[in-house]
Design an enzyme around this catalytic site. Structure first.
Site, PDB file in Angstrom:
ATOM      1  N   HIS A   2     -35.679  -7.961   1.555  1.00  0.00           N
ATOM      2  CA  HIS A   2     -36.050  -9.336   1.240  1.00  0.00           C
ATOM      3  C   HIS A   2     -35.101  -9.992   0.250  1.00  0.00           C
ATOM      4  O   HIS A   2     -35.358 -11.086  -0.221  1.00  0.00           O
ATOM      5  CB  HIS A   2     -37.497  -9.392   0.725  1.00  0.00           C
ATOM      6  CG  HIS A   2     -38.467  -8.857   1.717  1.00  0.00           C
ATOM      7  ND1 HIS A   2     -38.945  -7.568   1.673  1.00  0.00           N
ATOM      8  CD2 HIS A   2     -39.018  -9.421   2.811  1.00  0.00           C
ATOM      9  CE1 HIS A   2     -39.758  -7.373   2.690  1.00  0.00           C
ATOM     10  NE2 HIS A   2     -39.828  -8.474   3.395  1.00  0.00           N
ATOM     11  N   GLY A   3     -34.018  -9.307  -0.121  1.00  0.00           N
ATOM     12  CA  GLY A   3     -32.978  -9.922  -0.932  1.00  0.00           C
ATOM     13  C   GLY A   3     -33.196  -9.933  -2.431  1.00  0.00           C
ATOM     14  O   GLY A   3     -32.760 -10.854  -3.109  1.00  0.00           O
TER      15      GLY A   3
END
Length: 195
Positions: free
Chosen positions: A160-161
């Site tokens: 999800h970064g």
């Protein structure tokens, strides 16, 4: 029949009868039976032997070279143990805690409100900031971040970064908290007991 004492279970003298004994004995046997039936359900809630064995782990950190990271399993979760370079420590110290999304150290060895300074997150036996020990689970959705990656050369969760810096503090992305520092203590100059 109508002239007799209608009280059940006792004689006219108030002494216990055989019927009273049977009631008490039946109740006792029933209570023991319920306890014997419930015990397996209660006992299955206790941790098994493998979980108890992982409650704490000892790691010799003298083998972790500068710039190297090792992974150790603890309570079913990966631990990241990294011997950071001087450059990584300098980068972590250069960050103003007020600029961090999570300003708390998240170090179970310190007070809950300890600030997220690099010194409060480091785990060196001699007070140095080079060694860091963290639970390697992203605080967003529980993924495993990659080391030496991301925008801050710390850890990066590709799912999800989320970007963590070299001190394991969240800097960018959806993760709400810094990586957790587990409870630990040094049993010698080079051996750390985690848990």
């Amino acid at each position: 029949m109508y002239g007799e004492d209608q009280t059940l279970g006792t004689t006219e003298m108030g002494e216990a009868t055989r019927r009273d004994f049977l009631y008490i004995a039946t109740g006792a046997v029933g209570a023991v039976g319920v306890g014997a039936l419930a015990w397996p359900f209660i006992n299955q809630m206790n941790p098994d032997a493998s979980a108890l064995a992982l409650a704490s782990v000892e790691v010799d950190v003298s083998n972790v070279a500068e710039g190297q990271q090792i992974k150790v399993m603890w309570r079913g979760k990966p631990l990241f143990i990294r011997n950071r370079t001087d450059k990584e420590v300098e980068e972590a110290n250069a960050v103003d805690v007020a600029d961090l999304p999570d300003g708390l150290a998240r170090n179970l060895n310190l007070a809950e409100d300890a600030p997220a300074t690099d010194k409060n997150r480091a785990a060196g036996a001699d007070g140095s900031e080079k060694l860091i020990i963290m639970v390697g689970v992203c605080t967003h959705l529980g993924c495993i971040p990659l080391g030496e990656a991301g925008d801050f050369d710390g850890w990066f969760c590709p799912c999800h970064g989320s970007h963590y810096d070299t001190a394991g503090r969240i800097r960018k992305g959806p993760a709400p908290e810094n990586l957790l520092i587990p409870p630990y203590e040094y049993t010698s100059e080079t051996v750390v007991k985690i848990g």
